[in-house]
Write an enzyme that holds these catalytic residues in place. Structure first.
Site, PDB file in Angstrom:
ATOM      1  N   MET A  24       4.671  -3.961  -6.835  1.00  0.00           N
ATOM      2  CA  MET A  24       4.435  -5.035  -5.870  1.00  0.00           C
ATOM      3  C   MET A  24       3.149  -5.746  -6.258  1.00  0.00           C
ATOM      4  O   MET A  24       2.069  -5.154  -6.191  1.00  0.00           O
ATOM      5  CB  MET A  24       4.343  -4.440  -4.459  1.00  0.00           C
ATOM      6  N   ARG A  30       4.361   0.366   4.153  1.00  0.00           N
ATOM      7  CA  ARG A  30       3.406   0.724   5.201  1.00  0.00           C
ATOM      8  C   ARG A  30       3.825   2.011   5.906  1.00  0.00           C
ATOM      9  O   ARG A  30       2.992   2.869   6.193  1.00  0.00           O
ATOM     10  CB  ARG A  30       3.269  -0.435   6.193  1.00  0.00           C
ATOM     11  N   TYR A  34      -5.060   0.686   1.478  1.00  0.00           N
ATOM     12  CA  TYR A  34      -4.027  -0.151   0.841  1.00  0.00           C
ATOM     13  C   TYR A  34      -2.817  -0.371   1.743  1.00  0.00           C
ATOM     14  O   TYR A  34      -2.700   0.221   2.806  1.00  0.00           O
ATOM     15  CB  TYR A  34      -3.641   0.365  -0.534  1.00  0.00           C
ATOM     16  N   GLU A  35      -1.960  -1.295   1.314  1.00  0.00           N
ATOM     17  CA  GLU A  35      -0.824  -1.774   2.115  1.00  0.00           C
ATOM     18  C   GLU A  35      -1.275  -2.360   3.452  1.00  0.00           C
ATOM     19  O   GLU A  35      -0.591  -2.249   4.462  1.00  0.00           O
ATOM     20  CB  GLU A  35       0.200  -0.657   2.345  1.00  0.00           C
ATOM     21  N   GLY A  36      -2.397  -3.038   3.441  1.00  0.00           N
ATOM     22  CA  GLY A  36      -2.952  -3.628   4.650  1.00  0.00           C
ATOM     23  C   GLY A  36      -3.915  -2.667   5.304  1.00  0.00           C
ATOM     24  O   GLY A  36      -3.508  -1.625   5.809  1.00  0.00           O
TER      25      GLY A  36
END
Length: 590
Positions: free
Chosen positions: A164, A297, A441-443
């Protein structure tokens, strides 16, 4: 070196007894014919062997060796390639993938249990296939039939991996300002130019190809996030017959040297006229990428649970064996020089906190998995719609609460070991380092909290929140349910705080950002309380069948309600304090 053993008994309890998953699968046509209780148990048993015997033994050595970069190529630590080849032979990458393209089509409720095992055994190893699974989901949901047919089968097989590519050096959370550009070619493909950073598995030596999902902007794209498109960009170009051709015009410029997950290659990927293909519609790439991001997430949230479980297992074993001092009430092991430290109240507090939060998280992950299965497979449109709304509401909670409390649990597990917890050979310090990234990570978790409160609660007036709290109230209203009064008090607190914030945000937008992290934690503790009450209900009714297991479950539930749920009181007080104190200092005074 610590061992990792999947908590199969508890996983079966959650799946079969608390959520009665086999009965759910039997009424969903897409699942009824190929998964039942026996199938699920067989998959979990095999997954436990794969994670415990094949992957977990590589955790410490992988951390010490790390991924290596040389002349544009990444090599994974010794043993990873051999283990990965065995891993993909079992079809694990495509466990919940679309059967039309070679996936096994298993329900998400089952997949979340496997993901927890994988992260608990070896977080770095887990990430390589986690990104592939997420990429497959986005391709399956948004790509053309031609792209699906070409790329999904080898990705589900595990021969090709996925990545990604979102973040750029100047653009993390604010993806609307990315600079990577895509230019259309006459044959319908595109050339991409730009550089992406923090790309998990952006290069490795485990697979023969890597399929990058890349966010970029077309020449006529509108400004901001509305101008983002999503492209499929293979590391190695694919011929018309599906065979591999020559390398694409992209390269790995370097890998990051990190605090943890050192065996996972975190790459800088440079696109220098690389060919790619549009996924979905032009300028609507962010929505398509969110299909993958939301999967990741939840997956990264489960990393928090898996690492916490590993920490608990290690700390529990140590506490039973380590002899230090005598119990406050007198010698428990008078034949030994001291008592095992598990007799000490503070050690028990730490162990029970990890146990209660990890088992609560396991149940919550299974609940989110249940909603994902209903959203995907239910034949009832209303049930699908409700489940989809709940998934949107609960995904930021799962990601942030699992990882915040998972990190805390790993620190507690390290603390149980005292000085040995700080020493590499005991494994606890690696867990602390590895799980720390999951909050970032991932927001980042602050962004997850802002998403929950701002977009998922305030923006729709709490409508979806009430869908969730109605389920809690329905449970608590039934006769003889345990902890009913505590649950009703907790859910009322959540609803009242939500309404208060709704009103405050109308006059001061800073209130949302000031309260969102405490609000997400308040939400998490209330959700866990509901699930602990459900688990206690089952345990009480089943006590005679397995007194040891169910009495432990009941005791842990009592600990949760007496020692952990009261944290909601201080969270409410912090929220209601408002945002004023955050803005009394000017920037120069910090």
């Amino acid at each position: 070196m610590p061992e990792f053993n999947a908590p199969l008994r508890d996983m079966r309890f959650v799946l079969h007894e608390v959520f009665e998953a086999p009965a759910l699968w039997a009424r969903l046509p897409a699942l009824a014919d190929h998964v039942d209780a026996d199938t699920a148990d067989a998959i979990l048993e095999e997954a436990a062997k794969v994670t415990g015997q094949l992957i977990a033994p590589l955790n410490r050595s992988g951390d010490e060796e790390g991924a290596q970069w040389l002349a544009g190529k990444v090599s994974t630590p010794k043993g990873f390639k051999t283990a990965y080849d065995t891993y993909i032979e079992g079809g694990w990458v495509g466990l919940s993938g679309n059967p039309v393209f070679g996936g096994l089509g298993m329900p998400k409720m089952l997949a979340v249990q496997f993901e927890e095992m994988l992260y608990g055994a070896n977080s770095s190893f887990a990430l390589y296939s986690a990104l592939t699974s997420g990429a497959c989901l986005a391709i399956d949901a948004h790509a053309s039939d031609a792209l699906k047919g070409t790329y999904l089968p080898p990705m589900y097989e595990g021969r090709w991996a996925g990545s990604m590519c979102l973040t750029e050096a100047h653009a993390g959370t604010d993806l609307g300002i990315i600079r990577t550009r895509a230019e259309p070619l006459p044959d319908g493909s595109f050339t991409l130019n730009g550089s992406k950073i923090f790309i998990t598995g952006g290069d490795q030596d485990l697979t023969e190809n890597i399929i990058h999902l890349v966010l970029a902007k077309l020449p006529d794209a509108p400004a901001g996030p509305r101008g983002i498109s999503l492209f499929l960009v293979p590391k190695v170009l694919v011929n018309d017959d599906g065979s591999l051709g020559h390398g694409n015009a992209l390269s790995c410029g370097s890998i990051e040297h990190k605090m943890g997950i050192k065996a996972s290659a975190t790459c800088v990927i440079n696109f220098d006229g690389a060919r790619g293909w549009l996924i979905g519609e032009a300028n609507k790439g962010l929505a398509a990428m969110f299909t993958m991001m939301n999967y990741e997430r939840l997956s990264i949230g489960i990393q928090g649970i898996g690492c916490a479980e590993a920490s608990y297992q290690n700390a529990r074993t140590y506490a039973r064996e380590r002899l230090q001092s005598r119990a406050p009430t007198g010698a428990v092991a008078p034949d030994k020089v001291a008592d095992p430290i598990i007799v000490h109240p503070d050690v028990r507090r730490m162990l029970l906190t990890i146990k209660a939060m990890t088992e609560g998280g396991r149940a919550f992950a299974s609940y989110v998995g249940q909603q994902l299965d209903l959203a995907k497979f239910s034949a009832d449109p209303q049930e699908q719609q409700t489940a989809s709304a709940l998934v949107a509401l609960l995904t930021p909670v799962a990601k942030a609460f699992f990882t915040d409390t998972g990190f805390d649990s790993c620190v507690l597990g390290q603390q149980v070991l005292g000085g040995h917890g700080y020493i590499r050979e005991w494994g606890q310090e690696q867990l602390v380092r590895d799980v720390r990234i999951a909050q970032i990570y991932e927001g980042t978790n602050g962004i997850q909290a802002l998403d929950l409160l701002g977009r998922k609660v305030i923006a729709n007036g709490g409508v979806t929140l009430r869908l969730f709290t109605a389920q809690i109230r329905d449970f608590a209203a039934r006769p003889d349910k345990p902890y009913a009064s505590e649950l009703l008090e907790a859910v009322q607190r959540l609803e009242d705080v939500s309404d208060w914030l709704q009103t405050r945000a109308m006059t001061n937008p800073n209130e949302t950002g000031a309260a969102c992290v405490e609000y997400l934690h308040l939400f998490g503790y209330v959700a866990y309380a509901w699930l602990w009450a459900r688990m206690a209900d089952v345990a009480q009714r089943s006590l005679d069948a397995d007194p040891t297991f169910y009495s432990a479950k009941l005791a842990t539930a009592r600990f949760y309600f007496s020692r952990l749920l009261p944290r909601t009181l201080s969270l409410e007080q912090a929220i209601r304090a408002g945002c004023a104190s955050l803005f009394e200092l000017d920037a120069a005074s910090f």
